[in-house]
Design a protein around this motif. Structure first.
Motif, mmCIF file in Angstrom:
data_model
loop_
_atom_site.group_PDB
_atom_site.id
_atom_site.type_symbol
_atom_site.label_atom_id
_atom_site.label_comp_id
_atom_site.label_asym_id
_atom_site.label_seq_id
_atom_site.Cartn_x
_atom_site.Cartn_y
_atom_site.Cartn_z
ATOM 1 N N ASP A 149 0.828 -1.204 0.000
ATOM 2 C CA ASP A 149 0.000 0.000 0.000
ATOM 3 C C ASP A 149 0.868 1.262 0.000
ATOM 4 O OD1 ASP A 149 -2.322 -1.451 -0.022
ATOM 5 O OD2 ASP A 149 -2.661 -1.318 2.147
ATOM 6 N N LEU A 150 1.940 1.252 0.801
ATOM 7 C CA LEU A 150 2.842 2.398 0.870
ATOM 8 C C LEU A 150 3.501 2.659 -0.477
ATOM 9 C CD1 LEU A 150 4.559 1.758 4.318
ATOM 10 C CD2 LEU A 150 3.251 3.792 3.708
ATOM 11 N N VAL A 151 3.997 1.603 -1.100
ATOM 12 C CA VAL A 151 4.647 1.733 -2.403
ATOM 13 C C VAL A 151 3.659 2.273 -3.434
ATOM 14 C CG1 VAL A 151 5.663 0.437 -4.322
ATOM 15 C CG2 VAL A 151 6.417 -0.011 -1.977
ATOM 16 N N SER A 152 2.414 1.792 -3.358
ATOM 17 C CA SER A 152 1.382 2.254 -4.277
ATOM 18 C C SER A 152 1.086 3.734 -4.067
ATOM 19 C CB SER A 152 0.102 1.430 -4.083
ATOM 20 O OG SER A 152 -0.918 1.873 -4.942
ATOM 21 N N ARG A 153 1.017 4.170 -2.816
ATOM 22 C CA ARG A 153 0.761 5.575 -2.513
ATOM 23 C C ARG A 153 1.870 6.469 -3.034
ATOM 24 N NH1 ARG A 153 -0.027 6.451 3.628
ATOM 25 N NH2 ARG A 153 0.048 8.619 2.906
ATOM 26 N N VAL A 154 3.120 6.052 -2.827
ATOM 27 C CA VAL A 154 4.261 6.844 -3.290
ATOM 28 C C VAL A 154 4.252 6.956 -4.808
ATOM 29 C CG1 VAL A 154 6.789 6.956 -3.396
ATOM 30 C CG2 VAL A 154 5.661 6.272 -1.276
ATOM 31 N N SER A 155 3.910 5.865 -5.469
ATOM 32 C CA SER A 155 3.814 5.875 -6.928
ATOM 33 C C SER A 155 2.705 6.818 -7.388
ATOM 34 C CB SER A 155 3.556 4.462 -7.450
ATOM 35 O OG SER A 155 3.431 4.456 -8.854
ATOM 36 N N LEU A 158 1.755 9.436 -5.934
ATOM 37 C CA LEU A 158 2.169 10.812 -5.691
ATOM 38 C C LEU A 158 3.112 11.326 -6.773
ATOM 39 C CD1 LEU A 158 2.710 10.716 -1.815
ATOM 40 C CD2 LEU A 158 0.966 12.030 -3.046
ATOM 41 N N GLY A 159 3.424 10.464 -7.732
ATOM 42 C CA GLY A 159 4.215 10.902 -8.878
ATOM 43 C C GLY A 159 5.665 10.488 -8.876
ATOM 44 N N PHE A 160 6.062 9.650 -7.925
ATOM 45 C CA PHE A 160 7.443 9.178 -7.887
ATOM 46 C C PHE A 160 7.632 8.021 -8.862
ATOM 47 C CE2 PHE A 160 7.133 11.367 -3.877
ATOM 48 C CZ PHE A 160 8.410 11.874 -3.644
ATOM 49 N N SER A 161 8.718 8.072 -9.601
ATOM 50 C CA SER A 161 9.051 6.971 -10.499
ATOM 51 C C SER A 161 9.874 5.932 -9.755
ATOM 52 C CB SER A 161 9.856 7.495 -11.696
ATOM 53 O OG SER A 161 10.444 6.422 -12.413
ATOM 54 N N PHE A 162 9.643 4.662 -10.040
ATOM 55 C CA PHE A 162 10.430 3.603 -9.416
ATOM 56 C C PHE A 162 11.913 3.759 -9.750
ATOM 57 C CE2 PHE A 162 6.342 1.102 -9.554
ATOM 58 C CZ PHE A 162 6.202 1.021 -8.181
ATOM 59 N N HIS A 163 12.200 4.436 -10.843
ATOM 60 C CA HIS A 163 13.582 4.605 -11.288
ATOM 61 C C HIS A 163 14.241 5.845 -10.694
ATOM 62 C CE1 HIS A 163 12.807 1.397 -14.117
ATOM 63 N NE2 HIS A 163 11.796 2.063 -14.633
ATOM 64 N N SER A 164 13.461 6.623 -9.944
ATOM 65 C CA SER A 164 13.998 7.848 -9.349
ATOM 66 C C SER A 164 14.753 7.541 -8.060
ATOM 67 C CB SER A 164 12.857 8.827 -9.045
ATOM 68 O OG SER A 164 13.310 9.899 -8.243
ATOM 69 N N ARG A 165 15.876 8.231 -7.864
ATOM 70 C CA ARG A 165 16.630 8.065 -6.621
ATOM 71 C C ARG A 165 15.844 8.580 -5.422
ATOM 72 N NH1 ARG A 165 20.530 11.018 -5.787
ATOM 73 N NH2 ARG A 165 20.199 12.588 -7.402
ATOM 74 N N MET A 166 14.843 9.415 -5.684
ATOM 75 C CA MET A 166 14.042 9.988 -4.608
ATOM 76 C C MET A 166 12.938 9.047 -4.125
ATOM 77 S SD MET A 166 15.223 12.968 -3.733
ATOM 78 C CE MET A 166 16.863 12.289 -3.993
ATOM 79 N N PHE A 167 12.724 7.950 -4.835
ATOM 80 C CA PHE A 167 11.615 7.062 -4.481
ATOM 81 C C PHE A 167 11.737 6.551 -3.044
ATOM 82 C CE2 PHE A 167 9.093 3.246 -4.201
ATOM 83 C CZ PHE A 167 7.954 3.557 -4.926
ATOM 84 N N VAL A 168 12.924 6.111 -2.657
ATOM 85 C CA VAL A 168 13.081 5.561 -1.305
ATOM 86 C C VAL A 168 12.858 6.631 -0.240
ATOM 87 C CG1 VAL A 168 14.596 3.669 -1.991
ATOM 88 C CG2 VAL A 168 15.602 5.865 -1.371
ATOM 89 N N TYR A 169 13.242 7.878 -0.550
ATOM 90 C CA TYR A 169 13.029 8.961 0.408
ATOM 91 C C TYR A 169 11.538 9.280 0.523
ATOM 92 C CZ TYR A 169 18.067 9.581 -0.068
ATOM 93 O OH TYR A 169 19.424 9.375 -0.071
ATOM 94 N N ASN A 209 0.443 22.047 -7.694
ATOM 95 C CA ASN A 209 1.393 21.308 -8.528
ATOM 96 C C ASN A 209 2.832 21.625 -8.160
ATOM 97 O OD1 ASN A 209 -0.610 20.001 -9.976
ATOM 98 N ND2 ASN A 209 -0.638 21.508 -11.631
ATOM 99 N N GLU A 210 3.104 22.906 -7.866
ATOM 100 C CA GLU A 210 4.464 23.303 -7.468
ATOM 101 C C GLU A 210 4.830 22.692 -6.124
ATOM 102 O OE1 GLU A 210 4.919 27.685 -9.600
ATOM 103 O OE2 GLU A 210 3.939 27.528 -7.635
ATOM 104 N N ALA A 211 3.874 22.680 -5.196
ATOM 105 C CA ALA A 211 4.136 22.091 -3.874
ATOM 106 C C ALA A 211 4.440 20.603 -3.994
ATOM 107 C CB ALA A 211 2.929 22.315 -2.959
ATOM 108 N N MET A 212 3.701 19.907 -4.851
ATOM 109 C CA MET A 212 3.947 18.484 -5.053
ATOM 110 C C MET A 212 5.276 18.250 -5.750
ATOM 111 S SD MET A 212 1.716 16.716 -3.589
ATOM 112 C CE MET A 212 2.365 15.186 -4.270
ATOM 113 N N GLU A 213 5.640 19.156 -6.648
ATOM 114 C CA GLU A 213 6.923 19.015 -7.334
ATOM 115 C C GLU A 213 8.082 19.194 -6.354
ATOM 116 O OE1 GLU A 213 9.414 18.206 -10.546
ATOM 117 O OE2 GLU A 213 7.257 17.925 -10.243
ATOM 118 N N ILE A 214 7.921 20.124 -5.414
ATOM 119 C CA ILE A 214 8.925 20.304 -4.363
ATOM 120 C C ILE A 214 9.053 19.021 -3.552
ATOM 121 C CG2 ILE A 214 9.398 21.490 -2.178
ATOM 122 C CD1 ILE A 214 8.225 24.015 -3.436
ATOM 123 N N PHE A 215 7.916 18.420 -3.216
ATOM 124 C CA PHE A 215 7.947 17.173 -2.450
ATOM 125 C C PHE A 215 8.642 16.059 -3.225
ATOM 126 C CE2 PHE A 215 5.680 13.107 -1.401
ATOM 127 C CZ PHE A 215 6.362 12.882 -0.218
#
Length: 270
Positions: free
Chosen positions: A125-131, A133-144, A172-178
């Protein structure tokens, strides 16, 4: 654990003490660890302590002298007292199936070891939520992003987004910062009130005033004191200082603790 007093020294206690000594826990550090985690003596050395430790060591890359391993074991000793065939290995396999491998898996273990033993359904569920939110599995930021989503409940997360929006950022800008700096959300709401500094950095960047490859990180902007920030990123640029100061103070919350004093700002002198 009063039953420790009835344990066989040579068969039960000594081998486990030697195991932790070989890991690198010695002297007073070992004494503190044992006194705080006495239940480790009730765990099987061959079936739990050794195999679990080997699994963790395999994940931790570039761990000189087992320093990362020792820090994790100190914080979460139960990680090495469980059945390795249960959640630990299953969650590792799932993370790897998501592309979290190598150094990324190591970072995740060091930051949030608890993630490796929570229920598998919750991890999914956590992994699904992070995905979502716009995080790519290939992004170094995914684990953070995964660490932050795991640490914050939805209400607190939304409050921090709302704080960014209060500074004039769109949703959109706030989410991009995140997505770019998820660990920013690990800071308290009071600490996040230095976000207006980001406006200053945007102006400096647009005017090509920052030295190439030396753009400060968000964490640097958070950590530096008010006085140092003004000296380094406002007063230094005399031709643009007024514009920078207006951008900075124009978005600041009305707080005496976050507003620079007159002594700290001396644009005429610069």
């Amino acid at each position: 654990m009063p039953q420790i007093l009835f344990s066989d020294v040579d068969k039960t206690l000594k081998p486990k003490v030697e195991f932790f000594q070989e890991m690198g826990l010695v002297g007073p550090d070992l004494c503190k660890f044992i006194s705080r985690n006495s239940r480790i003596f009730s765990s099987s050395l061959e079936n739990k302590l050794i195999p679990c430790t080997q699994i963790l060591k395999k994940i931790l890359v570039n761990d000189k002298n087992n320093q990362d391993l020792i820090r994790i074991v100190r914080r979460r000793s139960w990680l090495i007292t469980m059945n390795p065939e249960s959640r630990l290995l299953r969650n590792i396999a799932f993370f790897e199936s998501c592309g979290i491998v190598g150094s990324q898996l190591s970072i995740l273990l060091k930051m949030k070891p608890t993630l490796f033993v929570v229920e598998e359904s919750k991890v999914r569920d956590l992994v699904s939520r992070v995905s979502d939110l716009g995080f790519s599995f290939h992004s170094r930021m995914f684990v953070y992003g995964l660490c932050i989503v795991f640490s914050l409940n939805k209400e607190i997360f939304e409050r921090k987004l709302e704080l960014l929006r209060s500074f004039g950022f769109t949703n959109n800008e706030a989410m991009e910062i995140f997505r770019k700096q998820p660990m920013l959300f690990s800071n308290s709401e009071e600490r996040l009130k230095v976000i207006p500094r980001y406006r200053v950095m945007q102006i400096l960047k647009s005017k090509s005033l920052l030295v190439l490859n030396k753009e400060p990180s968000f964490f640097m902007m958070l950590a530096v004191s008010e006085k140092k920030f003004l000296e380094k990123f406002v007063e230094k640029f005399t031709d643009d200082a007024e514009e920078l100061l207006v951008a900075y103070r124009g978005h600041m919350l009305d707080s005496s603790s976050s507003s620079p004093s007159s002594e700290e700002i001396n644009l005429d002198a610069s």
